[in-house]
Each structure stands twice: as structure tokens, then as C-alpha cells.
Design an enzyme around this catalytic site. Structure first.
Site, PDB file in Angstrom:
ATOM      1  N   TYR A 169      81.411  27.806  46.873  1.00 15.10           N
ATOM      2  CA  TYR A 169      81.817  28.724  47.413  1.00 15.10           C
ATOM      3  C   TYR A 169      81.025  30.055  47.352  1.00 15.10           C
ATOM      4  CZ  TYR A 169      86.334  28.024  49.503  1.00 15.10           C
ATOM      5  OH  TYR A 169      87.220  27.640  50.538  1.00 15.10           O
ATOM      6  N   GLU A 197      81.078  33.362  49.078  1.00 17.45           N
ATOM      7  CA  GLU A 197      81.631  34.544  49.837  1.00 17.45           C
ATOM      8  C   GLU A 197      80.848  35.534  49.571  1.00 17.45           C
ATOM      9  OE1 GLU A 197      84.053  32.616  48.962  1.00 17.45           O
ATOM     10  OE2 GLU A 197      85.779  32.708  50.284  1.00 17.45           O
ATOM     11  N   ASP A 228      72.189  35.347  74.202  1.00 17.27           N
ATOM     12  CA  ASP A 228      72.536  34.148  73.481  1.00 17.27           C
ATOM     13  C   ASP A 228      71.546  33.141  74.044  1.00 17.27           C
ATOM     14  OD1 ASP A 228      73.686  31.765  72.965  1.00 17.27           O
ATOM     15  OD2 ASP A 228      75.725  32.122  73.820  1.00 17.27           O
ATOM     16  N   THR A 241      72.692  28.914  68.405  1.00 16.32           N
ATOM     17  CA  THR A 241      73.020  27.574  67.597  1.00 16.32           C
ATOM     18  C   THR A 241      71.782  27.107  66.948  1.00 16.32           C
ATOM     19  OG1 THR A 241      73.112  26.510  69.486  1.00 16.32           O
ATOM     20  CG2 THR A 241      75.113  27.168  68.881  1.00 16.32           C
ATOM     21  N   LYS A 248      70.535  22.776  68.739  1.00 15.47           N
ATOM     22  CA  LYS A 248      69.955  22.262  70.003  1.00 15.47           C
ATOM     23  C   LYS A 248      68.638  22.235  70.099  1.00 15.47           C
ATOM     24  CE  LYS A 248      74.046  24.315  72.349  1.00 15.47           C
ATOM     25  NZ  LYS A 248      74.775  25.015  71.680  1.00 15.47           N
ATOM     26  N   ARG A 255      74.296  21.418  62.670  1.00 14.46           N
ATOM     27  CA  ARG A 255      75.048  22.283  63.369  1.00 14.46           C
ATOM     28  C   ARG A 255      75.450  23.640  62.802  1.00 14.46           C
ATOM     29  NH1 ARG A 255      76.859  18.768  67.039  1.00 14.46           N
ATOM     30  NH2 ARG A 255      77.734  20.374  68.328  1.00 14.46           N
TER      31      ARG A 255
END
Ligand code: DSN
Length: 423
Positions: A55, A57, A202, A229, A232, A238
Site C-alpha cells: 500500500y 497512498e 486523450d 492509457t 495500447k 493496463r
């Protein structure tokens, strides 16, 4: 591309069987979905590493949990490499994917009720650019620009300007998921500055083409923010990414909007995968890869033109083609997708501009070359695949011919195995 799955195999045969099935499907079929690709083993290793346990954060040097010496180092590498790749001063590598990247950017750049001007969804825009089914369409007011000429792909820039003057958007959003041409970025920026809007692009689909410097970089024309992203054309894990050209205030707002505004703990294993993929994209070989994506798409375009299958915008200037198979071949997009699946070619049905059919069975198919180019396909093989697509659709009821085509596809796939590494 074979993963070592010895523990899953023993512990969970059902999941193991499905993963192995998918591995075989990917190896023996041809992946033409233009938003998919194959990652290197190095990226896969980062994704599957112990970083998944952690974790983190917060941001580098200011996290809410201890034990961050290695995660900080990884996030720093990912940010530095992303900035270098895209010519950005600031990068946030924590977005879990493209949709959360866009949502986080919207909340950073606008207040609820504000207006955003984006590409008409039927003309190639994306769901997260304000489709009525999305939650964000209830928060912000989305207004549209579109193509002036569907046969050439020319955008109606004067209409865009008039809408911007009338609606006074806070953000002008460029970018698309089903548009095969380049945009006039200078015009977007000029209009955004005229109406006092922030310019956002985008780049999810073309990020790898921008990184490989084979298409224009919107930052070179003065765009303020880019979202993307990473999986691609960029050929990473991902995930999502937000880039800010130079405005520190915008970058700070975006960081706050990603965390704690929208997300909790970042997926550090995927951020490590991003760092590795960005490292790959910085190598000269990636430029060659990006060039070949374009050449391969052109080779497919030529076959579709020769065979008189209508392409929306008349062809392609990037990695994807949108073909009107209903209008040209009398096969609906859904049927085309299904029949092509049967012969080992995976692509997706897609609405086309002015479509008279429904989203679940539209007139078009969308396909592209990022994944087959990763496999090493050149123009000759791509032209053959385009011929096989059209032949399959013309012979959709001929089981014998379809079997022969499937055999040819498997042979082609085996000749070009998915590589383990690219550099
Ligand atoms: N699903 C992606 C695509 O196929 O374009 C975009 O989110």
C-alpha cells in the site's frame, strides 16, 4: 510468451486452465483489436511482482504508510520516463486506467456543472468523453463537435469554434477511440485560448505513436493536459497516465484529484510495469515499431480500397481502420466479429458515423495493427490478413473455405510467435 504458472497449476486448476486457454488463444489467433497489444516478459514480471502486496497512498516522499523506499524509487522512474517520452513537465502515473484518468482530470479542471466540449461519440469519441450512460455525464455538461466530412475525416473546426463561443466550455477535449486521422492541434489550442478554456487531449489510442514520434505530439502545439492509457500502442501494462505540459498549478490539482479525490492505494506493481514499458518506449527500436504500425495499417487500407470496402474517413493515418462492412458487404458488425472469431481473427464491431444500426449490432468493424506489428508482421503479411478478413466475410456461409482460412491464420501466427522482449 509462456509464463511460469507452476503454483497456480497445482493450487487452482480451474484458473490455471483458463489462463493457459487464453495464452493459446493469443498465440494461435491474430489480435486486431486496435486498443490491445502484447507486453514484454519484463513488463509481465513487474506486474506479477511482490509490489502487488504494498500500500502506498500518497506521493513520493509523502505517503500515508511506511516502508516506501522501493516504491518511491519505482514511481520516480515511471514519472521521469513518462515526462521524457511525451515532453511533459509533470506526470501522474497512478490512474488505474484510462477512464479514471479522464474522470480525475475532469474533476481537477472543472467544477460540477461546468461545460466540456468533446468529440461526438458517434464520430469516434470515447464513452468517458460524456456518453449519457456514464456517471460523469450527470456531473458535467458535455457539448460536441464532429466531422464535417465523414468520407475524409475532416473535422468541422468552424462548428467547433462556434460551439465554444456559445457554450463557453471550461475544457476543450480532443482525442478519440475510433477516429483514423490526425487532428489539427494548433486549431484546438487557438480556439481554447480564444474562449479561455483548458485544452486537453486523450491520447490513449495513439500514445505509442506519439512516443515513437511518428505522429504529432499535442504538447508541441500548446495543449495543456494529456490523459492516456498505457496498454495500447504504448505496449505497457493496463493502466492510466496524466501528463501536464508545464503548468504547476494544474499538475497539483491533478495530483489531488487522483489521490485522495478519486483513488486509494496506487497499484505499485502496475506502476513498476509502466516504468519498464516507458523504458522500452525510450529505446530507438520503439520508433521503428511505431513506424511499422503505420506502414502496416496503410497496407491493410490499400486492400480495403482495392476491394471497395468503404472505410470511414476514407482510410487511415494512424493504427486503426473503421470499415462499413454492412454497407459494403451486407454483413453486420456483430456478425463480422463472430465469423472472424471463428477463423482466428479478433477485432471489434463498432458504430460508424451516421449509423442506422444499433450499438450491439452496428454497421462497422474496427481493427488495427499494434499487436500484429509487435509479432513482427510487415506490410506483406498485413495485406494478406486484410484479404483474409474480406474473403471470410464474403464467404461467411462457406464452412470449408472458413476452415482453410483458419488453418492459414494459425500457420501465420505460428510463423510469428509473440516475442518475449523487444529491445
Ligand atoms: N476499450 C478501449 C478501446 O477499445 O478503444 C477504450 O477504452
Amino acid at each position: 510468451m509462456t509464463q511460469n504458472l507452476k503454483f497456480i497449476k497445482k493450487q487452482d486448476p480451474a484458473v490455471y486452465k483458463a489462463i493457459v486457454g487464453e495464452e493459446k488463444r493469443q498465440a494461435e489467433g491474430l489480435e486486431l483489436i486496435p486498443s490491445e497489444n502484447y507486453v514484454s516478459q519484463a513488463v509481465l514480471e513487474a506486474n506479477g511482482s511482490v509490489l502487488t502486496n504494498k500500500y502506498s497512498e500518497g506521493y513520493i516522499g509523502r505517503r500515508y504508510y511506511g516502508g516506501q523506499e522501493f516504491t518511491d524509487a519505482i514511481e520516480k522512474l515511471a514519472i521521469e520516463r513518462a515526462c521524457k517520452l511525451f515532453g511533459a513537465k509533470y506526470a501522474n502515473v497512478q490512474p488505474l486506467s484510462g477512464a479514471p484518468a479522464n474522470v480525475a482530470a475532469y474533476f481537477a479542471l472543472m467544477n460540477p456543472g461546468d461545460t466540456i466540449l468533446g468529440m461526438d461519440l458517434a464520430h469516434g469519441g470515447h464513452l468517458t468523453h460524456g456518453h449519457p450512460v456514464t456517471s460523469i455525464s450527470k456531473v458535467f455538461k458535455f457539448v460536441r463537435y464532429s466531422m464535417k466530412n465523414i468520407e475524409t475525416g475532416e473535422i468541422d473546426y468552424e462548428g467547433l469554434r462556434q460551439t465554444a463561443l456559445r457554450e463557453k466550455p471550461k475544457v476543450i477535449l480532443a482525442g478519440y477511440s475510433a477516429y483514423p486521422r490526425e487532428l489539427d492541434y494548433a486549431k484546438f489550442v487557438e480556439i481554447a485560448r480564444e474562449v479561455g478554456a483548458i485544452s486537453m487531449m486523450d491520447i490513449a489510442h495513439i500514445a505509442g505513436l506519439i512516443a515513437g514520434k511518428v505522429v504529432k505530439n499535442p504538447f508541441d502545439y500548446g495543449f495543456d493536459v494529456m490523459t492516456s492509457t498505457t496498454h495500447k500502442t504504448l505496449r505497457g501494462p493496463r493502466g492510466g497516465l496524466i501528463l501536464v505540459r508545464e503548468n504547476e498549478e494544474l499538475a497539483k490539482k491533478i495530483d489531488k484529484s487522483v489521490f485522495p479525490g478519486l483513488q486509494g492505494g496506487p497499484h505499485m506493481n502496475l506502476i513498476a510495469g509502466k516504468a519498464v514499458a516507458f523504458g522500452e518506449a525510450l529505446k530507438p527500436s520503439f520508433k521503428k515499431y511505431a513506424q511499422q504500425i503505420l506502414k502496416n495499417a496503410k497496407a491493410m487500407e490499400e486492400v480495403f480500397r482495392r476491394e471497395k470496402v468503404r472505410m470511414i474517413t476514407g482510410g487511415t493515418s494512424n493504427h486503426l481502420i473503421l470499415a462499413d462492412v454492412w454497407g459494403s458487404l451486407g454483413v453486420s458488425g456483430k456478425e463480422a466479429q463472430t465469423v472472424l472469431d471463428e477463423v482466428g481473427i479478433t477485432l471489434n464491431m463498432n458504430m460508424i458515423a451516421g449509423d442506422t444500426r444499433k450499438p450491439m449490432d452496428p454497421s462497422g468493424i474496427r481493427f488495427g495493427t499494434p499487436a500484429i506489428t509487435t509479432r513482427g508482421f510487415k506490410e506483406k503479411e498485413c495485406a494478406r490478413v486484410a484479404e483474409l478478413i474480406i474473403e471470410t466475410l464474403r464467404n461467411k456461409g462457406d464452412e470449408k473455405r472458413k476452415k482453410e482460412i483458419h488453418v492459414e491464420i494459425i500457420k501465420l501466427a505460428k510463423k510469428f510467435p509473440i516475442p518475449d522482449k523487444f529491445i
